[in-house]
Design an enzyme around this catalytic site. Sequence first.
Site, PDB file in Angstrom:
ATOM      1  N   ASP A 152       0.867  -1.178   0.000  1.00 29.43           N
ATOM      2  CA  ASP A 152       0.000   0.000   0.000  1.00 29.43           C
ATOM      3  C   ASP A 152       0.908   1.234   0.000  1.00 29.43           C
ATOM      4  O   ASP A 152       2.134   1.134   0.152  1.00 29.43           O
ATOM      5  CB  ASP A 152      -0.970  -0.022   1.182  1.00 29.43           C
TER       6      ASP A 152
HETATM    7  C1  NOJ Z   1      -4.215   3.751   0.035  1.00 32.17           C
HETATM    8  C2  NOJ Z   1      -5.392   2.844   0.277  1.00 32.17           C
HETATM    9  O1  NOJ Z   1      -5.244   2.184   1.533  1.00 32.17           O
HETATM   10  C3  NOJ Z   1      -5.605   1.809  -0.805  1.00 32.17           C
HETATM   11  O2  NOJ Z   1      -6.823   1.149  -0.571  1.00 32.17           O
HETATM   12  C4  NOJ Z   1      -5.564   2.447  -2.157  1.00 32.17           C
HETATM   13  O3  NOJ Z   1      -5.826   1.469  -3.155  1.00 32.17           O
HETATM   14  C5  NOJ Z   1      -4.205   3.082  -2.354  1.00 32.17           C
HETATM   15  N1  NOJ Z   1      -4.001   4.121  -1.341  1.00 32.17           N
HETATM   16  C6  NOJ Z   1      -4.031   3.691  -3.748  1.00 32.17           C
HETATM   17  O4  NOJ Z   1      -4.823   4.798  -3.886  1.00 32.17           O
END
Ligand code: NOJ
Length: 769
Positions: free
Chosen positions: A290
């Site tokens: 993430d």
């Molecule tokens: C952070 C989020 O936790 C995740 O769900 C998301 O896909 C990513 N950022 C990319 O935007």
Amino acid sequence: MNRFFTLGALLIGLAGALVAAPAALAQPSPDFIARREAFIDQLMKRMTVQEKIGQLRLRSVEAGPHPDMAGFEKEISDGRVGGIFNTVTRPAIRVLQDAAMRSRLKIPLFFSFDVIHGQRTIFPVDLGVASSWDLDAIRTMGRISAIEASADGLNLTYSPMVDISRDPRWGRNSEGFGEDTYLTSKMGAALVKAYQGDDPSQPGHIMATVKHFALYGAVEGGRDYNTVDMSERRMFEDYFPPYKAAVDAGAAAVMIALNSVNGEPATSDKWLLQDVLRKQWGFKGITISDHGAILELIKHGVAADGQDAARKAILAGTDMSMSDTIYDTNLMPLLKSGKIRIADIDRACRDVLRVKYDLGLFKNPYRDIGAAADDPPDIYAESRLHRPEARKVADESLVLLTNRDHTLPLRKSGTIALVGPLADDQVDVMGNWAGAGRIYQTVSLRQGIENAAGGKVRVLYAKGANVTDDAAMVQYLNQYNPHDVQIDPRSEADMVKEAVDAARQADVIVAAVGEAQGMAHEASSRSDITIPPVQERLLKALKATGKPLVIVLMNGRPLALTWEARNADAMLETWFSGTEGGNAIADVLFGDVNPSGKLPMTFPRAVGQIPLYYNHLPTGRPFDPAHPDKYTSRYFDITNGPLFPFGYGLSYTTFSVSDVKLSAPVMKAGGTLHASVTVTNTGDRDGATVVQLYLNQPMASVSRPVKMLRGFSRIELKPGESRVVSFPITDDDLAFYNQQVKRVVEPGKINVYIGLDSDSVKATSFNRL
Ligand code: NOJ
């Protein structure tokens, strides 16, 4: 119109094709696998180490213009980027793919985005779609998302989110399918198949990323990014199955959770990423960190510095690093100093190349981008939207919570006072993660009511209150987008007076209240899950007029609604219902559509009851409302149990459910038994409902949940019509993890419950021999 979009439109035209999702993602043939691996072998022989490391880098390039576009392009043409996210138009994507085609080996980029509940057409938030309990509804959302996203040049979405959550405080509940393992597994797997189809290299398909592996929905106290501490039995029993179901459905990617699990951050957890995901479940795709999560290993307290963090992540099995330069900077020195081996880089690089191969990008890097001459002249053109499909899914996502004396449906005559901060709103009704949707294309509730009954009904509109009067909260919600929450500068008294004056002139009040979309989002955990106080004061003033009060809720999590449930004449849960939200809500308010949604999460009475979920284990001292003894498991300062149970939702008609019939009194090992009921529409309207099967094993080697969902079926019945609904029960439905965390089936008595929610059920039992 571009050719992919034409094909998409054609697919949509075939309504049957929309819902006829493949039974399982086609398994690649041994021949295909051999050709792919040979191709990758050849390619990797030609790649430098730096180029291999480049494939592991996922870079965010947000909508331009960018001062350093030349810099981005150079990084790409130098072979230092593997994939891009946040670029969402074909012209912008083409520029980046062109740069990749100028690189030494011309390895194509893939393009990804958070297509969470629609791309251009926004569907209800996932918790809303889950409320339909209709796998055809989720397939419709998935197909249209894939068609629209690929028409924009995208190859991969960061969806589905299948994190089980039993905590309404967590802001991200709106992105998932609720508290139940079985419902979430079914929804997640159906969504993966709808995005990817049998062959994701075909036009109109994108690849799926199941997230957030693992256990993100179980963060302590519902506070985002917090830690998770959980027994292995509970992981395998309740929290892992939806991720596994998505992997089994063929999900190309897995996004790794930001949280730690029993003290080890998921990003550096070899047990999770290799032993469970790859060895046990056979996952072959890419694992993606993430946002910035590798560097966060330092703050988690398990890495000394950036280099140490990169080492831990790559050794654990984190293939791609999202939105940072940590692999770019650190993997080469780590290799040179012998702290990692080339095999560690090769393994991750191969995963990325494999997904690109499966996408067909090596055959045609421009597969979804097409030629500039075919670009849509207006990416926001009305003709690119799929409004009827979004409206139908939204119709099914609405849950009727209360309806006293047939307050609903409303007549299309007389005067309606339409009040509340969410009544004339186009921002919140879309919900969060709707990045490519357009506010001006979204139907507000006010517009929906006018569309449905404008000529016949007098609508008196008054905002009545701001969504909150807490300045610090507004500042927080508007931190990254100053226009998210718009504050009406009038005094509270003036706004309430205007609303009450409208109410006095009306036959009925429709009050749209709840949360701003930003209150149910990432980084939006709440310690108080009531409707914000300024809106509650408005509701009380409206109630005091004595006029019938219909509450239309917009929110992204279960709320504590004790006053509202007692005082509203009717209450409709609409979540955040998307581009066609206002029309769908009006459909149900006026009875053009009979509501059929069912709650995918328990609604507690107060935040202090959390966690409150239907499939809890028994205690030695269960609370019995018929004999409310002191020394039983209860709160003494509140009515025990939920305000609205899991699986609950009313209709404008009534249904009866017969006693449960079993095809046999006993079930042999490996056998199948059928449990059935006859459901009858006993009212005077056409209606749909969801018949739900729950099982329980009252005595086993470990305590088993008091009920666990093991089947559901959405049926439509005409007045007086009956239907037999039958559920097969097999060992798979009875299996559980024992004390040794081994999946077993134990003989014994099995209770069978069937009903229209998790609480009011008909019961019988059989013996599993
Ligand atoms: C952070 C989020 O936790 C995740 O769900 C998301 O896909 C990513 N950022 C990319 O935007």
